[in-house]
Structure formats: C-alpha cells, structure tokens
Design an enzyme around this catalytic site. Structure first.
Site, PDB file in Angstrom:
ATOM      1  N   SER A  74      28.926  36.452   3.807  1.00  0.00           N
ATOM      2  CA  SER A  74      28.478  36.578   5.192  1.00  0.00           C
ATOM      3  C   SER A  74      28.665  35.254   5.932  1.00  0.00           C
ATOM      4  CB  SER A  74      27.020  37.043   5.233  1.00  0.00           C
ATOM      5  OG  SER A  74      26.168  36.163   4.515  1.00  0.00           O
TER       6      SER A  74
ATOM      7  N   GLU B 170      32.616  23.828   5.822  1.00  0.00           N
ATOM      8  CA  GLU B 170      33.937  24.223   5.343  1.00  0.00           C
ATOM      9  C   GLU B 170      34.999  23.320   5.950  1.00  0.00           C
ATOM     10  OE1 GLU B 170      34.482  28.369   6.131  1.00  0.00           O
ATOM     11  OE2 GLU B 170      32.824  28.991   4.847  1.00  0.00           O
TER      12      GLU B 170
ATOM     13  N   HIS C  94      36.669  31.372   1.858  1.00  0.00           N
ATOM     14  CA  HIS C  94      36.435  32.185   3.065  1.00  0.00           C
ATOM     15  C   HIS C  94      37.595  33.158   3.310  1.00  0.00           C
ATOM     16  CE1 HIS C  94      34.117  32.058   7.127  1.00  0.00           C
ATOM     17  NE2 HIS C  94      34.532  33.287   6.852  1.00  0.00           N
TER      18      HIS C  94
END
Length: 392
Positions: free
Chosen positions: A222, A252, A275
């Site tokens: 999520s 990230e 991701h």
C-alpha cells in the site's frame, strides 16, 4: 513523466502537443518546466508542491498515472482551480496477483531457497513450509485491490477475512471483522491495502505487530508509511513474525540504482521488491488510457468525473452552444451574480450544472454562441473568480 504510449497517442489524437520526460524532475526543474503547460502528467516519484503549482500559471488539470495522489498538494491544486485525476482501477489485478504470489512464496520460504541456490547452497527441506489452502488471509483495506486479493485467495482454498473503516460488500465467502485487532488475532497472513492518510501512518506499529499470531506473515503493497519498519525488523529477528513481503518503504530512491538500505535486508524469509506492485505491461497500458481519457474529457467537455480534489461533474453537450466552465470561491451569491450576467445580455442558458465543496464551486454552462465571449469576460472579472474558460 514516463507515461505509456497509449496515453501519448490518446492525448495527441485530442490535439495536444505532448512533451515527455524519462523520469521525475526536481522541484526546481519542474517549476521551470511547467511554465506554459496546460496538462501535467506525473507518476509516483514526482512531487507537485505548492511552489510547482504556483509556477504552473496556465495549468488546466493534472493527471497522476498511478493510484496514489499523495505526491500532489491537493489543497493548493483545488484552490487554484486545477482538478487532479488518477487511475484507481487499472493496476488492481497486477497488485492482487503479486500479493497471491508472495503469499505462496512466504509459505514455502521460496525467497530464501532461491537466494541459497544462487550462492551454490543446496537446501532441500520441508521445515516451516506449508500449503496456503485452509489458511486464513486477513485483508486490511477492502477496496479495489483488497477485494480482488480476497477473490483470488478464496479460489485457492484460503479462508478470507477483512477489515475496513467503511462498510464494504463482501466478495464470495470473504467475511468482515469488527476491528484490526480481531483480524490480527485470526490471520495467518496479513496483507495491507490502505491509502496514506494521517490515520494509516504507522497503523502497523509495535503494538499491532505484537498482536499478530505467532509466526504469521505480513505483506504491504500500500504505502511505505503504514508499517513501522523498525518494529517489523525486530519481530522478524525474534521469530515472532514468520516472514514479510514489502513492496513500499517510508523513503524510496528517486531513481534506479545502488544504495538502497533498509533494516529488513538480510532477514530470514523476507521478500523485498522496489515498488513494483502495479508494474506490468497490462497495468501501465491501462493506466495510460484511464488517466488520458480523464484529461481529454476535461479538456474537451469540462468533465471532472473521477477527480480526487474537485466536485465531480459531467454534462452532456448541448448542440449549437458554447460551453463555459468556471471555478470560483465557494461563497454565497456567486451563482446569482453569474446568472445576472447572462440575464443582462438576454441570453438563454441551455444547460447548467454546479458542484461545490468546502472551498470552491465548479460550474459548467452551455449558452448561445453570440454572447459567450461577453459572458466569459464578465465572469472572469468577478471578485470570486478563480478560473473561467470557454471550451468550445
């Protein structure tokens, strides 16, 4: 930014000149780049801040070619009359399939076995490996993706429970539970599918992870802020959590390459992915079509259906008219002032629809062509006006 050719083709067919970038731009570079731009398309790495929106003086609309919109200052976009569109449906299947694959991988410790084989170690063993059939999958967030995960899991013989803050229609034999705590106590696998909000940040912290069944598995595709990575790393090292599959992280990298670090690296039975939940050819093509369709419909007709920060309106065209769209501050008397402008020139409104939220009003109006220019100019001069344009 890195949009699929399906989107580029649709936008060009609508008469747009499309300029593309391979990756995300810095705030400084984006501020310079958006000058004179009418439509902006981004993905999850771009940050559209208040400063960027202030620099984008000609911007009509913004399209996020992804599910999330947390990289955009939605409040400022709303105040400047810029609707923001995303793709909430297009990568649903891709993420759901990855989650099911990772459930099986965790149950069989496949990540460890694959890594061992690549380093020349032969470890044929059954210790800790189980079938997923008959196990309980707990889904936190039963929206587009969560419900599809439930359908796929049930078809594999899993028992599925879910928790959501909103009332959701269960799919198949999926069963809702009353609380996150109740789900954590029952589930052998916990998979997270919630948006990033103040309520979901850190929702899987030390207390919640400690409430999971001993040896249960945690999956997150999520948002990276949903799971306390330190708490998860500790629970894994102590053996209280049997494994984890993490696709999103609190921080990230902005670009591909070396240097990514997390406390989960090197942990037993942990699957780490960069991701990529929605990163399939089918999902990217579908996202391109979905967002481009929204942008074109807004550009051509003023339709805001699906906008995440704007009143959702869509009005069928009235033949032989001009269409004016107007964004204004939501204060009493605006519609009276606009209708007076139309009345003063003796014009007839063929169709009109108004939607409001707490801050703005959005009006779509079809009226006679010979007065449209005068009406548009007069509406733009109102003190409450944010943006007015004649579409056709």
């Amino acid at each position: 930014e890195g949009i699929h050719p399906s989107a580029e083709a649709m936008l060009e067919a609508a008469g747009c000149t499309v300029e593309t970038e391979r990756g995300a731009l810095s705030e400084e570079a984006l501020c310079a780049r958006v000058k004179g731009v009418h439509l902006l398309g981004i993905r999850s790495k771009s940050r559209v801040t208040a400063r960027v929106l202030e620099a984008a003086t000609d911007l009509y609309a913004l399209g996020c070619f992804c599910i999330g919109t947390n990289q955009v200052d939605l409040a400022v976009a709303n105040a400047r009359g810029v609707p923001v569109f995303n793709a909430p449906f297009s990568n649903t299947r891709s993420v759901a399939e990855l989650m099911i694959a990772e459930v099986v991988m965790l149950a069989r410790h496949l990540g460890d076995r694959v890594r061992e084989m690549h380093t020349g170690q032969w470890k044929k063993l059954a210790t800790g490996s189980v079938e997923v059939r008959g196990k309980t999958l707990g889904i936190v967030g039963y929206g587009h993706i969560g419900s599809q995960v439930g359908v796929l899991a049930e078809s594999m013989g899993m028992r599925v429970i879910f928790y959501d803050v909103a009332t959701r229609l269960p799919m198949g034999n999926n069963r809702p539970v009353d609380s996150l705590e109740a789900l954590l106590a029952e589930a052998d696998f916990v998979t997270l599918h919630v948006p990033e909000t103040p309520q979901t940040r850190g929702m899987m912290g030390p207390d919640q992870i400690n409430r999971m069944k001993n040896g249960a598995y945690l999956l997150n595709a999520s948002r990276g802020t949903v799971v306390d990575i330190d708490a998860l790393a500790l629970a894994l090292s102590e053996g209280r959590v049997g494994g984890a599959a993490i696709d999103v992280f609190p921080e990230e990298p902005e670009a591909n390459g070396p240097g990514f670090v997390t406390k989960l690296q090197g942990q037993r039975n942990v699957i780490l992915t960069p991701h990529i939940g929605g990163s399939t050819a089918e999902a990217q093509a579908s996202i391109g079509r979905e967002v481009a369709t929204s942008l074109v419909k807004f550009l051509d007709y003023g339709a805001t259906t699906g906008a995440v920060n704007f009143p959702n309106l869509e009005l069928a065209p009235s033949p032989g008219t001009h269409r004016i769209v107007n964004v204004h501050r939501n204060v009493p008397g605006v519609l009276r002032d606009i209708n007076r402008i139309v009345s003063d020139v003796g014009a007839n409104i063929h169709a009109q629809v108004l939607g409001t939220d707490a801050h703005i009003g959005y009006l779509v109006m079809d009226l006679e062509r010979d007065v449209s220019a005068h009406v548009r100019t007069a509406m733009s001069a109102l003190a409450t006006d944010i943006r007015t344009r004649c579409i056709y």
